[in-house]
Design an enzyme around this catalytic site. Structure first.
Site, mmCIF file in Angstrom:
data_model
loop_
_atom_site.group_PDB
_atom_site.id
_atom_site.type_symbol
_atom_site.label_atom_id
_atom_site.label_comp_id
_atom_site.label_asym_id
_atom_site.label_seq_id
_atom_site.Cartn_x
_atom_site.Cartn_y
_atom_site.Cartn_z
ATOM 1 N N ARG A 51 -3.893 -9.566 -6.855
ATOM 2 C CA ARG A 51 -3.571 -9.088 -5.513
ATOM 3 C C ARG A 51 -2.531 -10.006 -4.894
ATOM 4 N NH1 ARG A 51 -8.272 -7.368 -1.355
ATOM 5 N NH2 ARG A 51 -8.331 -5.750 -2.959
ATOM 6 N N LYS A 87 -10.498 -12.637 -10.830
ATOM 7 C CA LYS A 87 -9.508 -12.095 -9.899
ATOM 8 C C LYS A 87 -8.425 -13.134 -9.674
ATOM 9 C CE LYS A 87 -9.082 -8.157 -7.640
ATOM 10 N NZ LYS A 87 -9.401 -6.843 -8.220
ATOM 11 N N ASP A 122 -2.976 -4.884 -8.823
ATOM 12 C CA ASP A 122 -3.937 -4.625 -7.753
ATOM 13 C C ASP A 122 -3.119 -4.493 -6.473
ATOM 14 O OD1 ASP A 122 -6.277 -4.279 -6.329
ATOM 15 O OD2 ASP A 122 -7.030 -6.300 -6.603
ATOM 16 N N THR A 157 -8.873 5.433 -11.002
ATOM 17 C CA THR A 157 -9.688 5.002 -9.859
ATOM 18 C C THR A 157 -9.894 6.165 -8.898
ATOM 19 O OG1 THR A 157 -8.828 2.747 -10.031
ATOM 20 C CG2 THR A 157 -9.891 3.357 -7.960
ATOM 21 N N GLY A 187 -6.690 4.578 4.759
ATOM 22 C CA GLY A 187 -5.775 3.930 3.836
ATOM 23 C C GLY A 187 -5.139 4.922 2.886
ATOM 24 N N GLY A 192 -5.575 5.595 -2.213
ATOM 25 C CA GLY A 192 -5.952 6.470 -1.109
ATOM 26 C C GLY A 192 -5.160 7.758 -1.063
#
Length: 377
Positions: A51, A87, A122, A157, A187, A192
């Site tokens: 991320r 992560k 991510d 996802t 989002g 989204g």
């Protein structure tokens, strides 16, 4: 020496807690600053995305990495995968600070871990970024198909989230049809917007919010192309919208106690990692007859795809594994109902039971598996 202006030194190790390994790294020549958190490798190498965000301070970046790494372990166990949780977070503005050199430098940091950690895209990063990291390390997943990867994991996802919504409505009403249902989507990023697309395609009515005008415009064009009725509200007003399902697809921790009491929906199912500000909020939701789909079951599709990539991309195998996770979600709903538990408690019990069984199996000697560590003689 690393300067920790906002984290007391004693508290730093308390925050790390049960994580196996936390790596801080910095390459000032390319503007690279980040953290890799490895939570658990007892079931296999840690796997988790990278991320990139303009974190306000080091403490915020560290806590995000730790929180997300632990969540990846739980997601992997829930999805019945032979990987652990990890992560990476990169500190910077993805619109201004990304560069090929930065991701090559990041690839060298990943490579230094020797395969204990696999990573990919991510929030705030793109598959193309990892084409540069791939020049420095093979320990990557979710690469573009041109590089031998399985492609955009946000597609899977989104498929998993929509499948979880169907399972949730089926549990509530005995019918998982999405047509003429109302969904609140928070989002409109790379997951989204895909979820919104699928819900529109299935005949759903949508109420959406996103702070980005560009993303809202992309959704408007999509909805108008379908000829569907929709409503766009402000990010704050989204919590007051009346709907069948609230679909959080942005940052985690958005559902606080105050927000939980404002919600006017029957269920919460989304792609956001850890949308509850703390696990106890699940009890507040249960008291309000709001069914909560644990996030690591609802959004496991992307992890399933990239973990499967380690064995060679196989879309049919991914589809089959995703169906198993949706069946697990059905089991969690039934167990929650039968034992008077919140869905968070029911899911946690399932994961802990499975985790303990798998860890015991992993420590048994098998002649076809080499020792974990090889020492020089």
């Amino acid at each position: 020496m690393l300067d920790l202006p906002t984290v007391a030194r004693g508290d730093l190790f308390s925050a790390i807690g049960d994580h196996e390994h936390v790596l801080f790294f910095h390459d000032p020549d390319v503007g690279l600053k980040g953290i890799i958190a490895i939570h658990d490798t007892s079931l296999g190498p840690a796997l988790g995305g990278t991320r990139m965000a303009p974190y306000p301070d080091l403490e915020a970046a560290l806590f995000d990495a730790l929180r997300l790494a632990r969540g990846m372990t739980w997601k992997a166990v829930a999805a019945d995968l032979d990987v652990g949780g990890g992560k990476a977070v990169l500190i910077g503005d993805p619109e201004k600070d990304r560069s090929p050199e930065l991701f090559r430098a990041f690839g060298r940091q990943v490579h230094a871990l020797g395969g204990r950690f696999y990573t990919g895209t991510d929030m705030g990063t793109r598959p193309e970024d990892f084409a540069y990291a791939y020049q420095e390390t093979p320990y990557l997943v979710g690469l573009p198909e041109a590089y031998g990867g399985s492609g955009d994991s946000s597609v899977t996802t989104a498929d998993g989230v929509v499948g979880a919504i169907r399972v949730t409505l089926e549990f509530l009403d005995g019918d998982g049809d999405l047509k003429d249902r109302t969904f609140v989507v928070q989002g409109l990023g790379k997951v989204g917007l895909k979820v919104a697309h699928r819900l529109l395609e299935a005949g759903g009515r949508l109420i959406v919010a996103d702070p980005s005008a560009e993303r809202v415009d992309a959704f408007r064009r999509l909805a108008e192309a379908f000829g569907k009725t929709f409503q766009i509200v402000s990010p704050e007003a989204i919590y007051d919208a009346e709907a069948d399902v609230f679909v959080p697809c942005a940052y985690g921790g958005v559902i606080t106690e105050a927000v939980a009491r404002r919600l006017r929906v029957r269920a919460i199912v989304g792609s956001a990692n850890q949308p509850l500000a703390h696990p106890g909020i699940a009890a507040t939701l249960k008291a309000q007859n709001i069914l909560f789909a644990p996030d690591y079951l609802a959004n496991a599709g992307g992890l399933i795809q990239v973990a499967d990539e380690l064995f060679g991309p196989n879309p049919k195998r991914v589809e089959q594994k995703l169906s198993v996770v949706l069946e697990t979600l059905r089991f969690v709903y039934r167990r929650s109902d039968a034992e008077g538990l919140t869905t968070v408690e029911a899911a946690e019990r399932l994961v802990r039971e499975r985790w303990e069984r798998r860890k015991r199996l992993n420590v048994r000697y098998r002649p076809d598996v080499p020792p974990k560590w090889r020492f020089r003689r």
